[in-house]
Scaffold this motif. Sequence first.
Motif, short mmCIF file in Angstrom:
data_model
loop_
_atom_site.label_atom_id
_atom_site.label_comp_id
_atom_site.label_asym_id
_atom_site.label_seq_id
_atom_site.Cartn_x
_atom_site.Cartn_y
_atom_site.Cartn_z
N LEU B 160 -5.96 -5.04 4.01
CA LEU B 160 -5.32 -4.67 2.74
C LEU B 160 -4.67 -3.29 2.82
CD1 LEU B 160 -4.88 -5.81 -0.11
CD2 LEU B 160 -7.08 -4.82 -0.77
N ASN B 161 -5.30 -2.34 3.47
CA ASN B 161 -4.71 -1.00 3.59
C ASN B 161 -3.42 -1.02 4.39
OD1 ASN B 161 -6.76 0.13 2.11
ND2 ASN B 161 -7.90 0.89 3.88
N ASP B 162 -3.41 -1.78 5.48
CA ASP B 162 -2.18 -1.89 6.27
C ASP B 162 -1.06 -2.54 5.45
OD1 ASP B 162 -3.55 -0.78 8.35
OD2 ASP B 162 -3.68 -2.62 9.55
N ALA B 163 -1.44 -3.47 4.58
CA ALA B 163 -0.43 -4.13 3.74
C ALA B 163 0.14 -3.16 2.72
CB ALA B 163 -1.04 -5.35 3.04
N VAL B 164 -0.70 -2.30 2.16
CA VAL B 164 -0.21 -1.26 1.24
C VAL B 164 0.80 -0.37 1.97
CG1 VAL B 164 -0.85 0.84 -0.04
CG2 VAL B 164 -2.25 -1.24 -0.25
N ALA B 165 0.44 0.07 3.18
CA ALA B 165 1.32 0.94 3.95
C ALA B 165 2.65 0.24 4.26
CB ALA B 165 0.64 1.36 5.26
N PHE B 166 2.57 -1.01 4.67
CA PHE B 166 3.79 -1.78 4.98
C PHE B 166 4.68 -1.86 3.75
CE2 PHE B 166 6.36 -5.58 5.37
CZ PHE B 166 6.73 -5.61 6.71
N GLU B 167 4.06 -2.16 2.61
CA GLU B 167 4.83 -2.39 1.38
C GLU B 167 5.55 -1.12 0.92
OE1 GLU B 167 2.67 -4.29 -1.77
OE2 GLU B 167 4.15 -3.72 -3.29
N ILE B 168 4.85 0.01 0.89
CA ILE B 168 5.51 1.22 0.38
C ILE B 168 6.59 1.67 1.35
CG2 ILE B 168 3.73 2.80 1.29
CD1 ILE B 168 5.74 3.32 -1.96
#
Lengths: 196, 196
Positions: B160-168
């Motif tokens: 989930l943290n990697d997905a947040v980083a990817f998204e922003i």
Amino acid sequence: MNEEYSQKYFPGTRDELLNKVRKSVSDKRYQHILGVEKAAIKLAKNNNYNVEKASIAALVHDYAKERNDEEFKQVVISKQLDPDLLNWNNFIWHGVVGAEIIKDELNIKDGEILDAVRKHTIGAEKMMVLDKIIYVADYVEDGRVFPDVNIARTLAYSNLNDAVAFEIKHTLEYLISTNGVVYPAAILTYNKWVVK
Amino acid sequence: MNEEYSQKYFPGTRDELLNKVRKSVSDKRYQHILGVEKAAIKLAKNNNYNVEKASIAALVHDYAKERNDEEFKQVVISKQLDPDLLNWNNFIWHGVVGAEIIKDELNIKDGEILDAVRKHTIGAEKMMVLDKIIYVADYVEDGRVFPDVNIARTLAYSNLNDAVAFEIKHTLEYLISTNGVVYPAAILTYNKWVVK
């Protein structure tokens, strides 16, 4: 710039200023600084701006770049600059804090010159002609090599505002593509100059 | 989500909430909202988070999206939210200001749910699990079509943290490449989640 300085903005000759700058930075950076001066003078002429001020601002813009972190932090504290600056780094300090070092060590007091130094790394919402000249000259001087530098140069010598917009947009794109830290105020420059 | 709501977070059944949401948005947005709920429930299970709260936060995250500008401005003033919000637009308002409308109209008081709504458009430096679930679910729900959406989905369901980083990161890259306005606080999210 072969003309003599008027000594209204720097209390000495251009050679004396060159000497002080040369002693403050590495040879590689000194060559970059001379390139920025050349570009800044060309931009000043294109935009009917005072060539002497453009020369001085260019020659000093990276004057403090090689100071160590501790010195910058001491200046932030002693000059009571925004304490948030302490959270940042050389990239931000050498402009905003560097202007204070330039004022003290080189005895340059001209507000336009100091502001151009302050704004040369991330620009600003409000940029005067000299701010734009130094910001753009730093990006397009002959020593710079990056994709699209020729587009940036062409813009610089045809429309200074468009060159500012190109530079902030592409700088942010580069920083974000490489996961680099972005100084939040850089977004204010982007929103002002790029977004229609 | 076929289970009944406990009524601890919303005073009614899921069907009653669906009914209220359906009346507040267009059919196209309602379908998007159902997609976000499906993704959010999957992410909640993956991350051992309360499925009911994920369902509620997802169903209400765009509840206020179709209100007019005047209504948002009135809420900013009457609730004494940050006056700088008045300089922004629906994209920013429907999260931060929308949370106030949800609280009042749907009688949802849970701080985690309201914060997840507040943060779903630009994220934040500090994000709790539900904040991340809604932020990411909104980006990867089945109805989303954009380059690299499959990479985003794979990340979402693995880290989930990697997905947040990817998204922003990718949201900012998209905005800047299209000369879109960037809300300055989005950079704080980027600096926190992407920069190492």
